[in-house]
Design a protein around this motif. Structure first.
Motif, short mmCIF file in Angstrom:
data_model
loop_
_atom_site.label_atom_id
_atom_site.label_comp_id
_atom_site.label_asym_id
_atom_site.label_seq_id
_atom_site.Cartn_x
_atom_site.Cartn_y
_atom_site.Cartn_z
N SER A 51 0.79 -1.66 -0.04
CA SER A 51 0.00 0.57 -0.37
C SER A 51 0.66 1.37 0.26
O SER A 51 0.58 1.96 -0.56
CB SER A 51 -0.88 0.30 1.18
N ASP A 52 1.71 1.31 0.78
CA ASP A 52 2.89 2.70 0.52
C ASP A 52 3.40 2.38 -0.47
O ASP A 52 3.88 2.82 -1.24
CB ASP A 52 3.81 1.63 1.77
N VAL B 275 1.11 4.14 -2.96
CA VAL B 275 1.21 5.85 -3.04
C VAL B 275 1.90 6.39 -3.31
O VAL B 275 2.14 7.49 -4.03
CB VAL B 275 1.28 6.00 -1.05
N THR B 276 3.32 5.88 -3.38
CA THR B 276 4.51 6.41 -3.93
C THR B 276 4.57 6.47 -4.91
O THR B 276 4.88 7.08 -5.73
CB THR B 276 5.64 5.99 -3.15
#
Length: 900
Positions: free
Chosen positions: A652-653, A656-657
């Motif tokens: 998920s991170d 987003v990145t």
């Protein structure tokens, strides 16, 4: 066609190809110099071969060699590079051990490590030297080592039988099985005894004791036969592999598979060793299984510890291990044998006591009757072993539990006897014995099987004493009463047994339901965690609550491990703990307490493996009590779910990145596109006008020169607006925009913005409509003026030939300002996108407007910074056009002036 078919049949067996060929190329090769006994010349042969390779220029070093005082062996060390040894202080002694880290740092092509079965001192990274060798091989270093046949794990019981000496230091058979080359160093037993007597094997003071105990002709002959057989088996395995890989026809070994049954008894260790030798002789894989009762509440710590020790031994011998739960042991064994395609079953068989044969059938006997189509191999104990109770016998009970069962039974029978006597005073019922049956069932529910059995006996005595003539004696005169009493006791025992079993199964179901509910609660809470940190703290808290042990969870960070969470918070990890955790991270295998790597650590570390690799390391502090089967299952389930949650949070991170990066690239591309369009055109116009002015033609008039100067001025203003828009957007996004707070006359500000727009677009009709009672608003007049100009500029560009209208009025507690054009309008899908950066609308003729696309985005940023709201409406008038509406709250000017 026949030739083609034959060629197809002779294709290499891809299933027999070495697994992980790429990995094997990176892995070092293991060469074992195998001997039947000490003194046959293993180390001498190894050093002789090493000297020849050293002379040929091969990078070979001596990690550790023990000459044991043999001068001819020590002389072979000359000319070879010998690595320094690691000094270890153990008590009052200073030991010199093999330096594993030094060998890894030196990283030669070949390293010699003598005495493969040696046990390392405490606080070493690995308890055994063969584990040091495994790490060297994993690092890509070839290893030469020496081993005596009596140190093989599967031969330990046979060696003890032959020589009368129990070998303490052992090596798993799997190590020898994985060796790339086995060099058999053979010496006839008579020559070995002569070498011993000449002092070439042991020191003089040890010679006589060695000759009397170990170095006897019969012992050495038997050990030599074992070494020759094991080497021949290894050569045969290599030949079969070669034949399979190269499609060479030959007599291949049959596909046997063994299923080995073990339990917590002492015979199971012998069963494993016999099965290992049988599997080696048959070239067959084998599976070790332990069956646990599904209706048992929990296993005793002693039984669990025994089963775990047997499983570790089985894995060292090269077997797979598995636990199975069930009530019908024979059915479970046969079901597993069919599922695993086993051809033979190996099981221990003890001699039953004579009187027990009439009451229960042993597991091996029942298995042999029902195992149709399978071979059953029985392993019997030595003659000195005493016959044990069968598995179906009653479980052993402690004195305290037996006392409790007796008290429960006596109390219930006493109460029942008193109640029955009271009832008997009023009515002589013929079936008063049913009351005592209730007592037996109650004792079974409260106290278990032992209590039910005691209650049945006491009930029979009480019923005889109180209700069977002659009363108050234990004498029975009527034959039918004797029969009734026997039937009563039988029914009571059977009913009590069933009631006790139902109670145990209900308790087991309750415990398992509680465990499942706990895992369900954990899964549900884990699913709601938004970040990896939340999942980590939830996992450590649940593990500590479930296991009642300190828990630490570490995650990879910048090439090392970082403690992400510990529970309780005062839990500390020392240097040894961190070393074990790093080993788990690097090797992705358990390390620390209870394992073969750094067992001196207080924690057992386990890897958290997600779908995309390792995501963390979990450490569980050791305790005096070992984890039972339910706790082990709960631990595995929690770690697996936590690994998935951490991997999900990482993804998920990353998403987003990645989205931010793609958005940044989109903005960058849009900015470059805007710069190329909005700077290139005015610059080209300015440069062309400047060239014309510097080189005026003879027929150039004053009006034409003024037109060129005007175009320079207009294009320069256009570039200035573009640069200003970029700077304004930078101020908005960086958060440095600080609007002033002044009172603004909206009517005056609108007229000023309209006049400015008319100068830029002299041919455009701009109409205004301003209410006369328009109150002032609080804001920044410069920013609001820029907003109105941007809206007018946007309306002129997209409004076509129709006039642009500007209206301002009071709407409740707000001042409403609208700018309306009568152009093509905005599609419903784009109505919310026109305020995005670099978004361009189409011209009335359908072409894309060549502009930066920043005007409306800047307008929204300025309006929101001053506390206002802005939105778009389309169509605006008669199903066409666009209206941009701004709202500002009406301020209390009187209150503000009083405050000043």
């Amino acid at each position: 066609m026949a030739d083609d078919d034959r060629d197809d049949d002779r294709k290499p067996d891809t299933d027999a190809m070495p697994a992980g060929a790429a990995e094997k190329e990176q892995r070092g090769k293991l060469t074992v110099f195998l001997g039947a006994a000490p003194g046959v010349g293993k180390t001498y042969a190894m050093l002789t071969r090493a000297g020849k390779l050293k002379a040929e220029g091969v990078d070979i070093v001596v990690g550790l060699v023990e000459p044991h005082g043999r001068s001819e062996t020590a002389a072979l060390l000359d000319g070879l590079e010998v690595l320094p040894r690691r000094k270890v202080v153990q008590g009052e002694k200073v030991l010199e051990e093999f330096d594993l880290d030094g060998a890894l740092a030196r990283h030669p092509r070949i390293v010699l490590v003598d005495e493969l079965a040696h046990s390392n001192p405490e606080a070493s990274r690995h308890p055994k030297r063969y584990q040091d060798v495994e790490e060297l091989l994993a690092a890509g270093i070839d290893v030469w080592t020496a081993l005596n046949i009596q140190h093989l794990e599967s031969l330990a019981d046979i060696v003890a039988q032959i020589t009368g000496v129990t070998v303490r230091e052992r090596v798993p058979d799997l190590v020898l099985k994985k060796a790339d080359e086995i060099v058999l160093v053979d010496l006839p037993p008579t020559e070995l005894i002569e070498r011993l007597k000449e002092g070439k094997v042991y020191l003089p003071e040890s010679i006589s004791r060695a000759v009397d105990r170990f170095f006897r002709l019969g012992n050495l002959t038997a050990l030599r036969e074992l070494a020759l057989r094991r080497t021949a088996d290894r050569v045969d395995d290599q030949m079969v592999d070669y034949l399979r890989q190269n499609a060479i026809e030959g007599p291949w070994a049959a596909g046997e598979r063994l299923l080995v049954c073990v339990g917590p008894d002492d015979l199971s260790e012998k069963v494993l060793r016999v099965a290992a030798r049988l599997a080696t002789g048959l070239h067959a894989p084998w599976l070790v299984v332990s069956i646990e009762r599904a209706d048992r509440e929990e296993e005793t710590p002693e039984r669990l510890q025994r089963i775990e020790a047997l499983f570790r031994l089985a894995e060292q011998l090269g077997a797979e291990t598995r636990r199975v739960a069930g009530t019908d042991f024979v059915e479970e064994i046969l079901k597993l044998a069919r599922r695993e395609h086993a051809t033979q079953i190996v099981i221990g068989a003890r001699r039953q006591r004579g009187w027990m044969r009439f009451f229960s059938r042993s597991l091996p006997d029942a298995l042999s009757r029902r195992a149709s189509g399978l071979g059953v191999y029985f392993v019997t104990p030595e003659k000195a072993d005493k016959p044990a109770m069968p598995a179906a016998a009653l479980p052993a009970v402690s004195i305290a539990s037996l006392r409790h069962a007796a008290l429960v039974a006596a109390g219930l029978v006493g109460v029942t006897a008193v109640a029955g006597k009271l009832v008997y005073q009023f009515a002589e019922l013929p079936n008063i014995s049913l009351l005592f049956l209730l007592a037996v069932l109650g004792a079974a529910v409260v106290g278990g099987y032992a209590s039910a059995f005691i209650a049945a006996l006491l009930s029979a005595l009480a019923y005889n004493f109180l209700f069977i003539d002659p009363l108050h004696t234990f004498t029975i005169t009527a034959p039918h009463e004797v029969f009734a009493l026997v039937v009563f006791v039988s029914v009571a025992v059977i009913a009590g047994s069933f009631a006790s079993r139902i109670k145990e199964q209900a308790e087991v179901s309750r415990v398992r339901a509680a465990a499942l509910q706990s895992l369900y609660d954990f899964s549900r809470k884990l699913a709601t965690t938004a970040t990896g940190d939340d999942a980590i703290w939830l996992a450590v808290s649940y593990l500590q609550a479930s296991l009642k042990r300190n828990v630490a969870l570490l995650v990879p960070e910048k090439g090392d491990l970082k403690v992400a969470a510990v529970w309780p918070p005062d839990t500390d990890l020392d240097a040894t703990d961190f070393t074990a955790a790093r080993w788990t991270r690097d090797k992705q295998e358990p390390a620390g307490f209870g394992t073969g790597t750094l067992p001196a650590s207080r924690f057992e570390f386990r890897p958290l493996m997600g779908p995309h690799g390792l995501v963390g390391v979990c450490g569980i502090e050791h305790s005096d009590e070992r984890l039972d089967l339910n706790a082990e299952r709960a631990l595995t389930a929690i770690l697996d779910q936590t690994a998935i949650a951490l991997d999900r949070a990482r993804l998920s991170d990353e998403s987003v990145t990645q989205a931010a990066r793609l958005e940044g690239e989109r903005y960058r591309e849009a900015l470059l596109s805007s710069v190329s369009h909005d700077l290139h055109t005015p610059l080209a116009t300015i440069l062309s006008a400047v060239r014309s002015l510097r080189q005026p033609a003879a027929d150039t008039t004053a009006e034409e020169r003024d037109e060129l100067l005007r175009s320079i001025e207009e294009e320069g203003s256009r570039m200035n607006r573009f640069v200003s828009n970029l700077l304004d957007m930078t101020r908005i996004e960086s958060g440095t925009l600080k609007p002033k707070s002044d009172w603004i006359d909206v009517s005056e500000l609108i007229h000023s913005a309209v006049e400015r727009a008319r100068k830029y677009y002299p041919g455009k009709v701009i109409e205004t409509g301003i209410a006369p009672d328009l109150p002032p608003i609080e804001g920044d007049s410069v920013l609001l003026g820029q907003v109105l100009f941007n809206l007018l500029d946007n309306a002129v560009k997209y409004g076509g030939e129709e006039p642009v209208n500007v209206y301002a009025r009071r709407d409740g507690t707000d001042v409403l300002i609208s700018v309306t054009d009568l152009g093509k309008g905005i599609a419903p899908a784009d109505i919310d996108r026109i305020f995005d950066k670099f978004h361009r609308r189409g011209k009335p003729d359908g072409r894309t407007q060549q502009s930066t696309g920043l005007g409306l985005s800047i307008a929204r940023g300025f309006v929101e910074a001053m506390g206002g709201r802005i939105h778009a409406e389309s169509p605006a008038v008669k199903k066409k056009g666009t209206r941009i509406v701004i709202r500002f709250p009406i301020g209390d000017r009187t209150k503000a002036e009083k405050a000043k």
